[in-house]
Structures are given as C-alpha cells and as structure tokens.
Design a protein around this motif. Sequence first.
Motif, PDB file in Angstrom:
ATOM      1  N   GLN A 137       0.826  -1.208   0.000  1.00  0.00           N
ATOM      2  CA  GLN A 137       0.000   0.000   0.000  1.00  0.00           C
ATOM      3  C   GLN A 137       0.859   1.257   0.000  1.00  0.00           C
ATOM      4  O   GLN A 137       0.509   2.274  -0.615  1.00  0.00           O
ATOM      5  CB  GLN A 137      -0.929  -0.003   1.222  1.00  0.00           C
ATOM      6  N   LEU A 138       1.983   1.189   0.689  1.00  0.00           N
ATOM      7  CA  LEU A 138       2.897   2.341   0.730  1.00  0.00           C
ATOM      8  C   LEU A 138       3.383   2.682  -0.676  1.00  0.00           C
ATOM      9  O   LEU A 138       3.408   3.857  -1.071  1.00  0.00           O
ATOM     10  CB  LEU A 138       4.084   2.031   1.642  1.00  0.00           C
ATOM     11  N   LEU A 139       3.783   1.682  -1.460  1.00  0.00           N
ATOM     12  CA  LEU A 139       4.268   1.933  -2.813  1.00  0.00           C
ATOM     13  C   LEU A 139       3.145   2.426  -3.723  1.00  0.00           C
ATOM     14  O   LEU A 139       3.370   3.272  -4.598  1.00  0.00           O
ATOM     15  CB  LEU A 139       4.890   0.657  -3.397  1.00  0.00           C
ATOM     16  N   ILE A 140       1.945   1.921  -3.512  1.00  0.00           N
ATOM     17  CA  ILE A 140       0.791   2.404  -4.287  1.00  0.00           C
ATOM     18  C   ILE A 140       0.537   3.879  -3.989  1.00  0.00           C
ATOM     19  O   ILE A 140       0.329   4.702  -4.899  1.00  0.00           O
ATOM     20  CB  ILE A 140      -0.468   1.568  -3.971  1.00  0.00           C
ATOM     21  N   ASP A 141       0.554   4.243  -2.700  1.00  0.00           N
ATOM     22  CA  ASP A 141       0.264   5.618  -2.300  1.00  0.00           C
ATOM     23  C   ASP A 141       1.299   6.610  -2.817  1.00  0.00           C
ATOM     24  O   ASP A 141       0.983   7.788  -3.026  1.00  0.00           O
ATOM     25  CB  ASP A 141       0.181   5.716  -0.767  1.00  0.00           C
ATOM     26  N   LEU A 142       2.527   6.146  -3.012  1.00  0.00           N
ATOM     27  CA  LEU A 142       3.560   7.058  -3.513  1.00  0.00           C
ATOM     28  C   LEU A 142       3.248   7.519  -4.931  1.00  0.00           C
ATOM     29  O   LEU A 142       3.650   8.617  -5.336  1.00  0.00           O
ATOM     30  CB  LEU A 142       4.928   6.371  -3.494  1.00  0.00           C
ATOM     31  N   GLY A 143       2.555   6.707  -5.700  1.00  0.00           N
ATOM     32  CA  GLY A 143       2.168   7.081  -7.053  1.00  0.00           C
ATOM     33  C   GLY A 143       3.302   7.096  -8.054  1.00  0.00           C
ATOM     34  O   GLY A 143       3.151   7.623  -9.162  1.00  0.00           O
ATOM     35  N   LYS A 144       4.450   6.515  -7.715  1.00  0.00           N
ATOM     36  CA  LYS A 144       5.608   6.528  -8.613  1.00  0.00           C
ATOM     37  C   LYS A 144       5.714   5.255  -9.446  1.00  0.00           C
ATOM     38  O   LYS A 144       6.531   5.172 -10.354  1.00  0.00           O
ATOM     39  CB  LYS A 144       6.901   6.699  -7.805  1.00  0.00           C
ATOM     40  N   PHE A 145       4.893   4.272  -9.108  1.00  0.00           N
ATOM     41  CA  PHE A 145       5.020   2.980  -9.766  1.00  0.00           C
ATOM     42  C   PHE A 145       3.687   2.575 -10.372  1.00  0.00           C
ATOM     43  O   PHE A 145       2.615   2.985  -9.917  1.00  0.00           O
ATOM     44  CB  PHE A 145       5.487   1.911  -8.763  1.00  0.00           C
ATOM     45  N   ASP A 146       3.779   1.746 -11.408  1.00  0.00           N
ATOM     46  CA  ASP A 146       2.577   1.264 -12.079  1.00  0.00           C
ATOM     47  C   ASP A 146       1.787   0.360 -11.130  1.00  0.00           C
ATOM     48  O   ASP A 146       2.295  -0.682 -10.686  1.00  0.00           O
ATOM     49  CB  ASP A 146       2.968   0.501 -13.343  1.00  0.00           C
ATOM     50  N   SER A 147       0.561   0.759 -10.833  1.00  0.00           N
ATOM     51  CA  SER A 147      -0.251   0.020  -9.864  1.00  0.00           C
ATOM     52  C   SER A 147      -0.594  -1.377 -10.365  1.00  0.00           C
ATOM     53  O   SER A 147      -0.734  -2.317  -9.571  1.00  0.00           O
ATOM     54  CB  SER A 147      -1.531   0.803  -9.551  1.00  0.00           C
ATOM     55  N   THR A 148      -0.739  -1.523 -11.683  1.00  0.00           N
ATOM     56  CA  THR A 148      -1.050  -2.845 -12.241  1.00  0.00           C
ATOM     57  C   THR A 148       0.090  -3.821 -11.985  1.00  0.00           C
ATOM     58  O   THR A 148      -0.127  -4.969 -11.573  1.00  0.00           O
ATOM     59  CB  THR A 148      -1.315  -2.736 -13.752  1.00  0.00           C
ATOM     60  N   ASN A 149       1.318  -3.368 -12.231  1.00  0.00           N
ATOM     61  CA  ASN A 149       2.484  -4.215 -11.989  1.00  0.00           C
ATOM     62  C   ASN A 149       2.621  -4.564 -10.508  1.00  0.00           C
ATOM     63  O   ASN A 149       2.907  -5.711 -10.145  1.00  0.00           O
ATOM     64  CB  ASN A 149       3.754  -3.523 -12.473  1.00  0.00           C
ATOM     65  N   LEU A 150       2.417  -3.554  -9.647  1.00  0.00           N
ATOM     66  CA  LEU A 150       2.507  -3.800  -8.208  1.00  0.00           C
ATOM     67  C   LEU A 150       1.447  -4.801  -7.765  1.00  0.00           C
ATOM     68  O   LEU A 150       1.709  -5.691  -6.941  1.00  0.00           O
ATOM     69  CB  LEU A 150       2.354  -2.495  -7.429  1.00  0.00           C
ATOM     70  N   GLY A 151       0.232  -4.659  -8.312  1.00  0.00           N
ATOM     71  CA  GLY A 151      -0.837  -5.577  -7.954  1.00  0.00           C
ATOM     72  C   GLY A 151      -0.529  -7.003  -8.368  1.00  0.00           C
ATOM     73  O   GLY A 151      -0.790  -7.955  -7.612  1.00  0.00           O
TER      74      GLY A 151
END
Length: 739
Positions: free
Chosen positions: A11-25
């Motif tokens: 969730q921390l990486l998602i909230d930063l908004g610097k990374f592709d959420s699809t890849n993180l998911g």
Amino acid sequence: MNSVIEKKAYQLLIDLGKFDSTNLGAVFQRAEKTEEPFSKLVVQEGIINEEDLLKIYSNHFKIPFVQLKHIQLDPPLIEKIPVKFAWYYKFFPVSLSGKKLTVAVSRLIDVRTLDEMRFGLGYEIDLQLALEKDIDGMLKSHYGVGSDTVDRMLKKAPVAGQGAQPEAQIEIRQDVEDLEKMAENASVIQLVNQIILDAYRRHASDIHFEPMHGNRVRFRYRIDGILQEAKMPAETNRFFNAILSRIKIMANLNVVERRLPQDGKARVKVQQEMIDLRVSSIPTPYGESMVLRILPAQKNISLDQIGFEGNHLKNFKDLIAHPHGIIFVTGPTGSGKSTTLYAALNLLNKAERKIITIEDPVEYDMDGITQIQVQPDIGLSFARGLKSVLRHDPDVMMIGEVRDLETADIAIRISLTGHLILSTLHTNDAASGVTRLLEVGVEPYLVASSVLAFIGQRLVRTVCKHCKEPDKNLAREVLDMIRADLKIAGGNEITIYHGKGCDSCNGTGFQGRVAIHEIMNITEPVRKLIFDRATAETIKTLAVKEGMQTMRQDGWRKVLAGLTVPSEIIRVTPDDEQKPEAAAEVQEDPAWPAGMLHKTDEAYIEAPAVPSGFERRKYARIKIQFRITFRVLEETEAAPAQNQEFMSQQGLTQDLSAGGVAFCSEQAAKAGDVLEMRINLDDRKPDIECIAKVLRAVNVADESKKDNKQIFKIAACFMAIHSRDRLRIEEFCKGRVEG
C-alpha cells in the motif's frame, strides 16, 4: 509471507504514485500465492532496486538505513549472538547497549517475529535496515561460510573419525558404506555446496582444503592468483573428512583411499552456469589435503580479453594464420598459457578446419574441436597421442605441453609436414624457449626451420574499476623507468592509477587479471643464432634490436592504460637492462654484528679490503655502514599494503655495490618482496631512488636489546635503477676501495 506487514509495504508503494499500480498488484498477488515476500519480489521484477526500496521504508517507518561496511563492530558481540539465530532470522548484530540489541535486517519485521527474537535472545530489539547482500557478506565474514550448517551438524551425534587426524591414526578399514553415508548426509552436502558457491561468487580459481598440526584445518581461496584465507567456523575441523569424502564422491574417486594421491573431476551447476571442478588429493602427515580447481564448463575466450592489443594482437593473428609451423607460448605454471591457446583455437575454429587437442587435463570443453585427455596410467602420453591423431587428418593441433624430446621431436616433424601446432613450454621468457628445446635434445636446425615464434607471457592483477583513482604517491624513479623503457619524452605527463580498496575487491584494490606478452618471431638473424646455439640473452638482445617489445614494455603500456600498477609489472618481469652479474652481487653472506641498529655514528668504512672473489665480479663491493630508508611496495604477510609513509622504515647497510645492497632492519621482510628504496651516499648529491627485490631475509635475535625486538638481515638486488645512479654507486664503491 506475513499478509499484514507485506500489505502495508504494498500500500505504501501504491500511495507514492511513482510505480505502475497494475504491476505492483500482479507482484502482490504472486507473493500471496507463493508465500514469497512482496518486498523481495518487487526487487526481483526490476520495479525498484533494493536500496531505494529500503530508503522508502526507512523514511516512512522511521527505521534507520545503514551501510554495514561503514559501521564499527564490537567483536565480542558476535560471540554473544548464536549463529543459528542470526542465520535463521537473517539479521546481523550491530551493537549492544545494556539490554537493547541493535540488528540490521533487509526487510520489514512483523510484531510476532520481533517477539520471537526477543524471547530467544533475551534482549530488546532495535531495528536498522541494510542491503541483503551486505548482511549476507557480514554473516559469512564474521561467522564463517556455512556456519549455520555447521551449527546444525554439531547438534547431531558426531560421526566417528570425522575430524582431521594424523595419518597414523586414520582407520583405513573403516567401512566404505559408513564413509559414503557420512558424505551423503544432507548437511554435509549443503556445506560443500556453500563452500563452492562462496568461492565461485568471489571469483576464486582454486579452493584449498588443508589439514594442519593440532587437529586444525585451513580453507583458502586463490583469487586473482593470490591465496586468501576463507573464513570458516572453527568447528568445521570435526567434519573435515566428511567434506573430503563428499567431494570424492562427486569426482568419482575412491572414498576409502587416503594413502595415495588421487585426481578426478566433477561438473556442478552454480547460479544457472555449469562449472567443472578438477579435484586433486594428496596424503600429508596430518591427513588428506585437497585442491579444487574451478573452471567454466564452456568459455568463449577472445584474444583482446586476455590482453593482446595493438601490434601484439596483429602479430599473433598473423602467426596463427600460417598453414604450418609451431607456436610456443612460454611462462611458468599459472601464467595463463593454456588460456591463450584456447583463445587462439576459438579464432581458428571454423567449419573448414579440423582441430584436435591433446591435453593434460582438458580444461575447457569446446564445440567443434576434438579434445583428447592424456592418461599416462594406460599408456596414452602426448607422444603416443600425436602419432595416432595424424590418421584423423587434422589441420591444427594443440599439444598441452612439450615436456620431453620424444614429444618435441614428433611435434616438430608434424609441423614440417603441413600442420599448424600450438603448444606451451615452461620457461622464464620467450628467448629461453629456444634453449629449453635445445636442452631436451632437439637439433638446432629443426628448431630454426619449424618454430614460427615464442611468446612469453605473465599474468598481472588489474586495478579494481570500482575504486580506481590516480596514484599521487608514486616514486619518481618508477616514472623515470617507464619513460626510459617506452622512450616517452620528459614533457609528456604520465598518470598512473591504483585501487584504494573497496567492498567489490575485498579491500585489495585489484579485481581480475590480464596477461602481458612478448612475441619473439623467428627471423633469419634469429635462426642463425639458433644454429650457433647462442645463449638466451644473446637471442633476446638481437630480438629487441629487431623490434620485439618485451613483457616489461607491454606491462608499462597496460599501466599507462590504467589496467594495472607498476608494482605488478616489477613483480613478474625481469629488468630488461638487468645484467646477469648484478643478481650475484649480494649472494655472499656478510658479517651481521648484533646490535648494529643502535649505532649513531656517521657513515664509515668498516672493512676497506676487497671482498673474496672481487676479481670475478662486474661491480666492486665494499663493506660500509650508513642508514637507508625504504618501504615494501607489495602486499605481503610481513607488511600489508597500507600506503605506508615512505620514511617510516629504517635500515643500516652492511654491504653495497652497484648491483645490490645488504642491510639490517627491524622491519620484517621475506624473499621476493619488492622495496622502494632511498640511498644517501653522503657525496653531496641527491638521494638515489630505486626499486630493489629481496633475495634473502633472515630473522635473527638481537641479544644486546632489552626489549627483545627482532632484526632482519636482508640482501636485495637492484631491479629498477637509473643507469647514472648505478654508475654513481659504482664510482663511489671503487673510490672507497682505492682510498
């Protein structure tokens, strides 16, 4: 995977908004399915590097991020933390203050795991973040390679006879099944695998397993040609025979036989790469000693990777393009001769050529080339193999080594009938290859008519590219020597580089090796000297006049290119201008009066008489005492390379000539050390700066000193000295003798 702590990280990486959420998911879902930590997978997928990820965690969770290499460690702390906890929880203890233990981890730790650590260790736990590779390296460095495995093995019932023992105590009748069962134990297999993997990651070429007096064992790696001790748990000696037995099984050797030498080989997979292991064991008074040579199963070697460049590269390619003749690569054991021949074969390996090699042993597997392993025990020698392979119609042949007259004679006659032969000789330089063949009994006319060239070769360590920097403390004498050898004008600036030491090179300043060469083509004038059975010195002198670049000159060019350092070139190459007589100047052992270092008198003549044998010497020698200053250029056990201040070491001369000096010092030294030296002749001229090599060093007690300090009697030969300074010393010595 702990879902709570990893979900927070996701969730921390998602909230930063610097990374592709699809890849993180996608990575998070994979982590949930495979039970792999999300933090580990997100780094493996290349979404973010580990250091940046840990710094994000550090800023958000207020956990300090540290570089372990910059931390001052408390050695007693390591002894207080059991190895099983450190390896199991993958942490490294940093400091202990009262009941609070600070540990470095490479991931986020949940509350439950923290409670387990508190309960198991009995301390409050304070966390810091560090790179996983740094933690792993520190664990191996301070606890030893495979320490976790050894710890688990110690908890089991000890197997009889596992420790390293004197040969007389070894039970030869021990049941074969017991030894094999011991060697096939999962923990022993894991320990052997960890040792091989650690050596491979550190780019070691050999692993040495050595039993020693007092039931001790030693593990060493040869890295870049230099042996380095491998940190292992002290308890490893209890499983030494089990380790050797496991390796024997891998190499298909006799597990029970410990009284005779054995040789074998094995192939293992390490980090997706297949590597070959050459195994050799020998009996010693304290048990078996074993060496593993690590070789890539397949290796595409190119000439430029080895160190051929410029004129040398063109010359060598022209030589191997000949349809017939012999090319010899010369040098001592371990100088990379076989590797050079493999590089040549790589270049020659075409569909239109039939290539056959006869080797002992076959080091690299090469596609498209027929390779034969010499087996003396069944009569398959180099000579017998050569006679047989002619029926297979080869165009090019490689003979691992010419050792005797029969092999040399057959190889030469084959080359004269239209075949290109590549082989090696054990000699000091290219010109000595001629005399070596003549010494084994080959006729001069055969050498002159069949050999295309002799190629001298040495390996030098290369400067670590990660900590490379200009060397501002290089002696002026070395710069003058480079200018003189390469004929560089005085106005041209020279920049020399060295490695200051870093984690990548284990603090040595070196990483990898490169070859330096000299190529002596057999020209018509050289052939005439061969017919006349001229000495190697005469042949080399003529070859240099005809344009041959010596190994030292090639080495200096690599120094100027920033590939290596001057001390490496001086270590492995002879002085091109050194006279044979100079090395003999310090062979006689002079008198070494005890307590001489306490003398404070001015320089004086102790014995003006001409020494015995002076009439046979090139240079006059006198017995004289005055102080000199020096430092050890190379890293040795006696004097680790620490960029010492030049004036820090003092010596008192006993013997001086234009060829060398004998002196005493409280500074430890040993034969082979290279010294940077300053000599003040007290003749109202500047100090003489030169490079000398220790020929002999004896440690003697100085009974006149109450503090029991040691005195070292040292004899050194001048390796690199300006001709005007050599003449100056010679005139100084002659003047004192005549006076």
